[in-house]
Design an enzyme around this catalytic site. Structure first.
Site, PDB file in Angstrom:
ATOM      1  CE  LYS A  13     -14.192 -13.880 -44.976  1.00  0.00           C
ATOM      2  NZ  LYS A  13     -14.099 -12.501 -45.540  1.00  0.00           N
ATOM      3  NE  ARG A  88     -15.754 -14.561 -50.872  1.00  0.00           N
ATOM      4  CZ  ARG A  88     -14.581 -14.785 -50.276  1.00  0.00           C
ATOM      5  NH1 ARG A  88     -14.290 -15.968 -49.801  1.00  0.00           N
ATOM      6  NH2 ARG A  88     -13.712 -13.820 -50.161  1.00  0.00           N
ATOM      7  NE  ARG A 127      -5.588  -8.303 -47.370  1.00  0.00           N
ATOM      8  CZ  ARG A 127      -6.724  -8.994 -47.301  1.00  0.00           C
ATOM      9  NH1 ARG A 127      -7.232  -9.367 -46.157  1.00  0.00           N
ATOM     10  NH2 ARG A 127      -7.365  -9.310 -48.410  1.00  0.00           N
ATOM     11  NE  ARG A 129      -4.075 -11.581 -50.559  1.00  0.00           N
ATOM     12  CZ  ARG A 129      -5.061 -12.050 -49.803  1.00  0.00           C
ATOM     13  NH1 ARG A 129      -4.820 -12.528 -48.612  1.00  0.00           N
ATOM     14  NH2 ARG A 129      -6.295 -12.037 -50.264  1.00  0.00           N
ATOM     15  NE  ARG A 140     -11.061  -9.978 -52.783  1.00  0.00           N
ATOM     16  CZ  ARG A 140     -10.457 -10.350 -51.668  1.00  0.00           C
ATOM     17  NH1 ARG A 140      -9.591  -9.546 -51.102  1.00  0.00           N
ATOM     18  NH2 ARG A 140     -10.726 -11.496 -51.114  1.00  0.00           N
TER      19      ARG A 140
HETATM   20  P1  AMP Z   1     -10.428 -14.973 -49.692  1.00  0.00           P
HETATM   21  O1  AMP Z   1      -9.026 -15.314 -49.359  1.00  0.00           O
HETATM   22  O2  AMP Z   1     -11.433 -15.743 -48.902  1.00  0.00           O
HETATM   23  O3  AMP Z   1     -10.707 -13.493 -49.590  1.00  0.00           O
HETATM   24  O4  AMP Z   1     -10.666 -15.367 -51.220  1.00  0.00           O
HETATM   25  C1  AMP Z   1      -9.848 -14.867 -52.252  1.00  0.00           C
HETATM   26  C2  AMP Z   1     -10.570 -14.984 -53.596  1.00  0.00           C
HETATM   27  O5  AMP Z   1     -10.870 -16.362 -53.859  1.00  0.00           O
HETATM   28  C3  AMP Z   1     -11.925 -14.289 -53.657  1.00  0.00           C
HETATM   29  O6  AMP Z   1     -11.807 -12.918 -54.001  1.00  0.00           O
HETATM   30  C4  AMP Z   1     -12.625 -15.082 -54.746  1.00  0.00           C
HETATM   31  O7  AMP Z   1     -12.189 -14.720 -56.028  1.00  0.00           O
HETATM   32  C5  AMP Z   1     -12.133 -16.491 -54.465  1.00  0.00           C
HETATM   33  N1  AMP Z   1     -13.048 -17.204 -53.525  1.00  0.00           N
HETATM   34  C6  AMP Z   1     -12.781 -17.612 -52.254  1.00  0.00           C
HETATM   35  N2  AMP Z   1     -13.835 -18.237 -51.708  1.00  0.00           N
HETATM   36  C7  AMP Z   1     -14.809 -18.220 -52.655  1.00  0.00           C
HETATM   37  C8  AMP Z   1     -16.149 -18.701 -52.693  1.00  0.00           C
HETATM   38  N3  AMP Z   1     -16.721 -19.311 -51.637  1.00  0.00           N
HETATM   39  N4  AMP Z   1     -16.850 -18.510 -53.836  1.00  0.00           N
HETATM   40  C9  AMP Z   1     -16.293 -17.891 -54.907  1.00  0.00           C
HETATM   41  N5  AMP Z   1     -15.066 -17.420 -54.923  1.00  0.00           N
HETATM   42  C10 AMP Z   1     -14.301 -17.576 -53.814  1.00  0.00           C
END
Ligand code: AMP
Length: 188
Positions: A13, A88, A127, A129, A140
């Site tokens: 994404k 999400r 990755r 991280r 996740r």
């Molecule tokens: P991402 O970089 O989009 O994969 O997000 C990293 C982490 O941030 C996720 O694993 C969640 O813990 C949190 N996160 C990001 N977006 C959301 C969302 N819309 N709702 C809840 N948690 C989020």
């Protein structure tokens, strides 16, 4: 145009979002990035979010929703935006719909990048991280299937869902996304 990028962690994404915002000239709204910035800056939201993020769980809806409401209310978002990683959960999707409806608008397209779990696990384990260790990766993916994947049915019903095969070279996947966006008139 208001576009949502949907898909599991590791689907690409972020990579696709970078290309899309360049092509479509809209702001990139990544809740993951907003939350990581909040954690780094030791804000109140960051302190609340950190424990969830580091264990692979979704941050509570009200925390993330607050960030998104503030951000999409800014003037640069008036012509449109690309939401990456939001919504999400069902609660977030309904909140977004009603917020937009109040303002007389709606989401134009939801691009759902599809990648099989086995491939995702491989990608995520490379990755490197901090939030990518094996247990966190599994959590996740579990949270994605349980809470986020059901949104595909929700947006399908609304007629805005566009599924894209997320296996292949990034530029191929980008072309597939652009083809889908042309069908909704969201890309030139
Ligand atoms: P991402 O970089 O989009 O994969 O997000 C990293 C982490 O941030 C996720 O694993 C969640 O813990 C949190 N996160 C990001 N977006 C959301 C969302 N819309 N709702 C809840 N948690 C989020």
């Amino acid at each position: 145009m208001r576009i949502v990028l949907l898909g599991p962690p590791g689907a690409g994404k972020g990579t696709q979002a970078e290309r899309l915002i360049e092509r479509l000239r809209v702001p990139h709204l990544s809740t993951g990035e907003m939350l990581r910035a909040a954690v780094q800056n030791l804000t109140e939201i960051g302190k609340q979010a950190e424990i969830y993020m580091s264990s692979g769980r979704l941050v509570p809806d009200e925390v993330v929703e607050r960030l998104v409401i503030e951000r999409i209310s800014e003037p640069d978002c008036r012509p449109g935006y690309l939401l990456d990683g939001f919504p999400r959960s069902a609660h977030q999707a309904r909140m977004l719909d009603s917020l937009l409806a109040e303002r007389g608008s709606a989401i134009d397209a939801v691009v759902n990048i599809e990648v099989p779990d086995e491939e995702l696990k491989q990608r995520l384990s490379y990755r490197g991280r901090a939030d990518d260790d094996a247990a966190v990766v599994c959590k996740r993916l579990e949270q994605y299937h349980e809470l986020t994947e059901p949104l595909t049915a929700y947006y399908q019903q609304r007629g805005v869902l566009r599924n894209v095969d997320g296996v292949g070279a990034p530029e191929e996947i980008f072309d597939r996304i652009m083809d889908e966006l042309r069908t909704v008139g969201a890309a030139g």
